[in-house]
Enzyme design. Structure first.
Site, PDB file in Angstrom:
ATOM      1  N   ARG A 173      -1.556  -8.106 -14.499  1.00 30.83           N
ATOM      2  CA  ARG A 173      -1.659  -9.462 -13.946  1.00 30.83           C
ATOM      3  C   ARG A 173      -2.050 -10.449 -15.047  1.00 30.83           C
ATOM      4  O   ARG A 173      -1.519 -11.555 -15.126  1.00 30.83           O
ATOM      5  CB  ARG A 173      -2.705  -9.498 -12.834  1.00 30.83           C
ATOM      6  CG  ARG A 173      -2.209  -8.869 -11.540  1.00 30.83           C
ATOM      7  CD  ARG A 173      -3.350  -8.718 -10.535  1.00 30.83           C
ATOM      8  NE  ARG A 173      -2.841  -8.259  -9.244  1.00 30.83           N
ATOM      9  CZ  ARG A 173      -3.610  -7.753  -8.285  1.00 30.83           C
ATOM     10  NH1 ARG A 173      -4.916  -7.632  -8.470  1.00 30.83           N
ATOM     11  NH2 ARG A 173      -3.071  -7.375  -7.140  1.00 30.83           N
ATOM     12  N   ARG A 197     -17.554  -4.603   1.899  1.00 28.82           N
ATOM     13  CA  ARG A 197     -17.213  -3.573   0.904  1.00 28.82           C
ATOM     14  C   ARG A 197     -17.953  -2.266   1.196  1.00 28.82           C
ATOM     15  O   ARG A 197     -17.407  -1.180   1.053  1.00 28.82           O
ATOM     16  CB  ARG A 197     -17.591  -4.123  -0.489  1.00 28.82           C
ATOM     17  CG  ARG A 197     -16.922  -3.409  -1.622  1.00 28.82           C
ATOM     18  CD  ARG A 197     -17.063  -4.176  -2.917  1.00 28.82           C
ATOM     19  NE  ARG A 197     -16.613  -3.377  -4.044  1.00 28.82           N
ATOM     20  CZ  ARG A 197     -15.358  -3.315  -4.453  1.00 28.82           C
ATOM     21  NH1 ARG A 197     -14.427  -3.991  -3.839  1.00 28.82           N
ATOM     22  NH2 ARG A 197     -15.035  -2.557  -5.490  1.00 28.82           N
ATOM     23  N   HIS A 236     -13.144  -2.717 -10.305  1.00 31.91           N
ATOM     24  CA  HIS A 236     -11.978  -3.371  -9.697  1.00 31.91           C
ATOM     25  C   HIS A 236     -12.489  -4.144  -8.476  1.00 31.91           C
ATOM     26  O   HIS A 236     -12.375  -3.703  -7.332  1.00 31.91           O
ATOM     27  CB  HIS A 236     -10.940  -2.319  -9.297  1.00 31.91           C
ATOM     28  CG  HIS A 236      -9.732  -2.914  -8.643  1.00 31.91           C
ATOM     29  ND1 HIS A 236      -8.801  -3.661  -9.322  1.00 31.91           N
ATOM     30  CD2 HIS A 236      -9.308  -2.894  -7.363  1.00 31.91           C
ATOM     31  CE1 HIS A 236      -7.869  -4.057  -8.490  1.00 31.91           C
ATOM     32  NE2 HIS A 236      -8.153  -3.610  -7.292  1.00 31.91           N
ATOM     33  N   SER A 266      -0.951  -5.963  -2.713  1.00 32.51           N
ATOM     34  CA  SER A 266       0.088  -5.693  -3.716  1.00 32.51           C
ATOM     35  C   SER A 266       0.735  -4.341  -3.463  1.00 32.51           C
ATOM     36  O   SER A 266       0.032  -3.356  -3.239  1.00 32.51           O
ATOM     37  CB  SER A 266      -0.531  -5.656  -5.112  1.00 32.51           C
ATOM     38  OG  SER A 266      -1.340  -6.762  -5.312  1.00 32.51           O
ATOM     39  N   GLN A 290       2.535   1.434   1.932  1.00 37.29           N
ATOM     40  CA  GLN A 290       3.485   0.553   1.219  1.00 37.29           C
ATOM     41  C   GLN A 290       3.483   0.773  -0.293  1.00 37.29           C
ATOM     42  O   GLN A 290       4.528   0.652  -0.917  1.00 37.29           O
ATOM     43  CB  GLN A 290       3.256  -0.906   1.583  1.00 37.29           C
ATOM     44  CG  GLN A 290       1.870  -1.417   1.302  1.00 37.29           C
ATOM     45  CD  GLN A 290       1.874  -2.766   0.611  1.00 37.29           C
ATOM     46  OE1 GLN A 290       2.922  -3.382   0.452  1.00 37.29           O
ATOM     47  NE2 GLN A 290       0.705  -3.197   0.178  1.00 37.29           N
ATOM     48  N   ASP A 315      -4.734  -4.937 -12.973  1.00 29.82           N
ATOM     49  CA  ASP A 315      -5.441  -6.156 -13.401  1.00 29.82           C
ATOM     50  C   ASP A 315      -4.966  -6.583 -14.794  1.00 29.82           C
ATOM     51  O   ASP A 315      -4.808  -7.765 -15.073  1.00 29.82           O
ATOM     52  CB  ASP A 315      -6.960  -5.915 -13.389  1.00 29.82           C
ATOM     53  CG  ASP A 315      -7.425  -5.494 -12.008  1.00 29.82           C
ATOM     54  OD1 ASP A 315      -7.013  -6.142 -11.034  1.00 29.82           O
ATOM     55  OD2 ASP A 315      -8.171  -4.503 -11.900  1.00 29.82           O
TER      56      ASP A 315
HETATM   57  N1  LIG Z   1      -6.865  -0.520  -6.898  1.00 32.67           N
HETATM   58  C1  LIG Z   1      -5.766  -1.260  -6.815  1.00 32.67           C
HETATM   59  O1  LIG Z   1      -5.361  -1.884  -7.769  1.00 32.67           O
HETATM   60  C2  LIG Z   1      -5.030  -1.328  -5.505  1.00 32.67           C
HETATM   61  C3  LIG Z   1      -3.857  -2.084  -5.354  1.00 32.67           C
HETATM   62  C4  LIG Z   1      -3.164  -2.021  -4.144  1.00 32.67           C
HETATM   63  C5  LIG Z   1      -3.672  -1.237  -3.116  1.00 32.67           C
HETATM   64  N2  LIG Z   1      -4.836  -0.578  -3.276  1.00 32.67           N
HETATM   65  C6  LIG Z   1      -5.392   0.304  -2.253  1.00 32.67           C
HETATM   66  O2  LIG Z   1      -4.582   1.469  -2.256  1.00 32.67           O
HETATM   67  C7  LIG Z   1      -4.513   2.035  -0.956  1.00 32.67           C
HETATM   68  C8  LIG Z   1      -3.060   2.156  -0.569  1.00 32.67           C
HETATM   69  O3  LIG Z   1      -2.513   0.857  -0.407  1.00 32.67           O
HETATM   70  P1  LIG Z   1      -1.334   0.615   0.620  1.00 32.67           P
HETATM   71  O4  LIG Z   1      -1.050  -0.838   0.570  1.00 32.67           O
HETATM   72  O5  LIG Z   1      -0.238   1.583   0.382  1.00 32.67           O
HETATM   73  O6  LIG Z   1      -2.066   0.962   1.985  1.00 32.67           O
HETATM   74  P2  LIG Z   1      -1.412   1.408   3.371  1.00 32.67           P
HETATM   75  O7  LIG Z   1      -2.436   1.066   4.411  1.00 32.67           O
HETATM   76  O8  LIG Z   1      -0.029   0.870   3.496  1.00 32.67           O
HETATM   77  O9  LIG Z   1      -1.323   2.989   3.220  1.00 32.67           O
HETATM   78  C9  LIG Z   1      -2.433   3.806   3.246  1.00 32.67           C
HETATM   79  C10 LIG Z   1      -1.993   5.134   3.811  1.00 32.67           C
HETATM   80  O10 LIG Z   1      -3.090   6.046   3.728  1.00 32.67           O
HETATM   81  C11 LIG Z   1      -2.989   6.901   4.837  1.00 32.67           C
HETATM   82  N3  LIG Z   1      -4.248   7.614   5.073  1.00 32.67           N
HETATM   83  C12 LIG Z   1      -5.364   7.184   5.710  1.00 32.67           C
HETATM   84  N4  LIG Z   1      -6.292   8.159   5.727  1.00 32.67           N
HETATM   85  C13 LIG Z   1      -5.764   9.208   5.063  1.00 32.67           C
HETATM   86  C14 LIG Z   1      -6.235  10.498   4.754  1.00 32.67           C
HETATM   87  N5  LIG Z   1      -7.448  10.907   5.138  1.00 32.67           N
HETATM   88  N6  LIG Z   1      -5.439  11.342   4.069  1.00 32.67           N
HETATM   89  C15 LIG Z   1      -4.192  10.952   3.677  1.00 32.67           C
HETATM   90  N7  LIG Z   1      -3.682   9.734   3.968  1.00 32.67           N
HETATM   91  C16 LIG Z   1      -4.459   8.879   4.657  1.00 32.67           C
HETATM   92  C17 LIG Z   1      -2.596   5.960   5.972  1.00 32.67           C
HETATM   93  O11 LIG Z   1      -2.057   6.675   7.076  1.00 32.67           O
HETATM   94  C18 LIG Z   1      -1.579   5.067   5.278  1.00 32.67           C
HETATM   95  O12 LIG Z   1      -0.268   5.568   5.422  1.00 32.67           O
HETATM   96  C19 LIG Z   1      -5.314   1.112  -0.052  1.00 32.67           C
HETATM   97  O13 LIG Z   1      -6.622   1.643   0.050  1.00 32.67           O
HETATM   98  C20 LIG Z   1      -5.356  -0.211  -0.823  1.00 32.67           C
HETATM   99  O14 LIG Z   1      -6.499  -0.954  -0.498  1.00 32.67           O
HETATM  100  C21 LIG Z   1      -5.509  -0.587  -4.461  1.00 32.67           C
END
Ligand SMILES: NC(=O)c1ccc[n+]([C@@H]2O[C@H](COP(=O)([O-])OP(=O)(O)OC[C@H]3O[C@@H](n4cnc5c(N)ncnc54)[C@H](O)[C@@H]3O)[C@@H](O)[C@H]2O)c1
Length: 340
Positions: A166, A102, A191, A247, A19, A163
Site C-alpha cells: 500500500r 479488537r 498490523h 481487501s 474472499q 501494508d
Molecule cells: N492481515 C491482513 O493484512 C488482512 C487483510 C485482509 C483480510 N484479513 C483477515 O483475513 C481473514 C480472511 O479474510 P476474508 O476477507 O477472506 O474473510 P472471509 O470472512 O471472507 O473468510 C473467512 C473464512 O474463514 C472461515 N472460518 C471461520 N472459522 C474457521 C475455522 N475455525 N476454521 C476454518 N475456517 C474458518 C469462514 O467460514 C470464512 O469462509 C479475516 O480474518 C480478515 O479480517 C487480514
C-alpha cells in the site's frame, strides 16, 4: 513431472470459502508464490457449512487448466487439511463485525489459532512455512507458533507485505512512477492503527535516476511522510467503506509477494517487511510478533540492523510494541494459560 520441476508440495489454504482465498488460490496455483517450477496440491479447508463454496472454487481451479496444480482437496477435516503440508496460509477465523472491539476479536479467534497450531504440530511437515492472516494477525501468529513448538519460530509470519505494498503504491502513484521503482519502504510494528509506515530511507528511481525519497522531495518530505503514514493506516477501513468488504485481491497478491521473497530471497541491498518473532531488536519486547525490515537469503530472513531511529519513530515503535504485549497477554488470559 518434468525433471526441471521441484518436488510436489502440499499447500493449505484455511478459510478457503472466504474472499481472500478466492483470489489467493488461483494466484498460488498459477506460480506467483512459489515460482513456475513448483507443482502443488492445494488443500482447501473451511467449516462444513462452506463446503459448497470450496467445491465451486475447486471446479474453477480445475477449469483454469493450471499446469502446476496437480490436485485440489476440499475438506473440513483438519487431519486431512494439515497432513504433510509444506505451507499454510491461515485465513480461517472470525471477521471483525461492526462495533466489535479488537479484544473481542482476540477472544473469538485465539481458540481457533490454538487449534490450528496444534494441527500444525501434529500433521504438518516440520519445515512448514506458516502465514497468519486472520486478525489480529500478529497475536494470532504468536498463539499459533506457541502451539506448534516443533516447527521453528522463524517459519511463522503474517501479511505485513500488504501494508508495504500500500505504501509503495502510494509513493508510486504520487510520483507517477512504476511501483518497481520504489525500494526500502519500512513498516514497523503491529498490523493495526499503531503500525509505523516509515519512508525515511526509501529510495525511488525517477527519469532513470536513483534518489533517496527525502532528497527528491526536499522540503515536502516531512508533510509527505505524515500523509503517507496516515493513508496506509487508514487504507483498510477506506476499502471496507468503498466495497463493503475488506481487501481481497491486494491481500492475496501481498501474500504471494511475501512468499516469493521468502523462498527466492531479496536482491542485495533491498529490504522488505516481515512480521517475525522479536529478538528485542530496535528495543522491541521479545517474543511478540513484530514487523521489521528484513533481508532474505536462501530462505532465511534476517532483521536489517543499524537503521537510524529518530525520536518520532522511537515513540511509535514503543507504542506498537506495548500494544502487542497487551494483545498477547489478553490472548493467553483468554485461554487460561500462563504468560511467558
Ligand atoms: N492481515 C491482513 O493484512 C488482512 C487483510 C485482509 C483480510 N484479513 C483477515 O483475513 C481473514 C480472511 O479474510 P476474508 O476477507 O477472506 O474473510 P472471509 O470472512 O471472507 O473468510 C473467512 C473464512 O474463514 C472461515 N472460518 C471461520 N472459522 C474457521 C475455522 N475455525 N476454521 C476454518 N475456517 C474458518 C469462514 O467460514 C470464512 O469462509 C479475516 O480474518 C480478515 O479480517 C487480514
Amino acid at each position: 513431472m518434468t525433471s526441471k520441476e521441484e518436488q510436489l508440495i502440499r499447500v493449505l489454504i484455511s478459510g478457503a470459502a472466504g474472499q481472500v482465498a478466492y483470489s489467493l488460490a488461483g494466484l498460488v496455483a498459477h506460480g506467483m508464490a512459489f515460482g513456475l517450477k513448483q507443482p502443488m496440491i492445494l488443500h482447501l479447508f473451511d467449516l462444513p457449512l462452506e463446503t459448497g463454496k470450496m467445491e465451486g472454487l475447486r471446479m474453477e481451479l480445475i477449469d483454469s487448466a493450471l499446469p502446476l496444480l496437480r490436485d485440489v482437496i476440499v475438506t473440513s477435516d483438519p487431519v486431512v487439511a494439515f497432513q504433510d503440508i509444506s505451507v499454510a496460509f491461515l485465513m480461517g477465523g472470525k471477521r471483525r463485525q461492526p462495533g466489535m472491539k479488537r479484544y473481542e476479536l482476540i477472544a473469538n479467534n485465539c481458540r481457533i489459532f490454538k487449534d490450528q497450531g496444534l494441527c500444525l504440530e501434529a500433521f504438518a511437515r516440520k519445515d512448514c512455512k506458516v502465514v497468519v492472516l486472520a486478525e489480529p494477525c500478529n497475536t494470532m501468529c504468536y498463539i499459533c507458533a506457541e502451539h506448534a513448538p516443533s516447527i521453528p519460530r522463524e517459519n511463522f509470519t503474517t501479511n505485513a507485505r500488504l501494508d508495504y505494498n500500500r505504501a509503495v503504491g502510494y509513493i508510486a502513484s504520487n510520483l507517477k512512477i512504476s511501483a518497481a521503482n520504489v525500494k526500502n519502504m519500512i513498516i514497523w510494528g503491529n498490523h493495526s492503527d499503531s503500525m509505523h509506515p516509515d519512508c525515511s530511507i526509501a529510495s525511488v528511481v525517477v527519469n532513470n535516476k536513483s534518489h533517496r525519497l527525502s532528497e527528491y522531495l526536499g522540503d515536502e518530505m516531512a508533510v509527505f511522510k505524515t500523509q503517507l503514514a496516515e493513508a496506509v493506516i487508514k487504507r483498510g477501513a477506506e476499502i471496507i467503506g468503498a466495497r463493503g468488504m475488506s481487501s481481497g485481491w491486494s491481500a492475496a497478491k501481498a501474500l504471494c509477494d511475501q512468499m516469493r521473497d521468502w523462498i527466492a530471497g531479496t536482491p542485495q541491498g533491498v529490504m522488505v517487511p516481515m512480521t517475525v518473532a522479536s529478538d528485542g531488536s530496535y528495543g522491541t519486547p521479545k517474543e511478540i510478533f513484530f514487523t521489521f525490515p528484513v533481508e532474505v537469503q536462501r530462505g532465511k530472513w534476517n532483521i536489517v540492523r543499524g537503521i537510524k531511529i529518530d525520536e518520532m519513530s522511537r515513540s511509535k515503535i514503543d507504542f506498537s510494541g506495548k500494544e502487542l504485549l497487551q494483545e498477547k497477554m489478553a490472548a493467553v488470559a483468554e485461554m487460561g494459560e500462563s504468560y511467558n
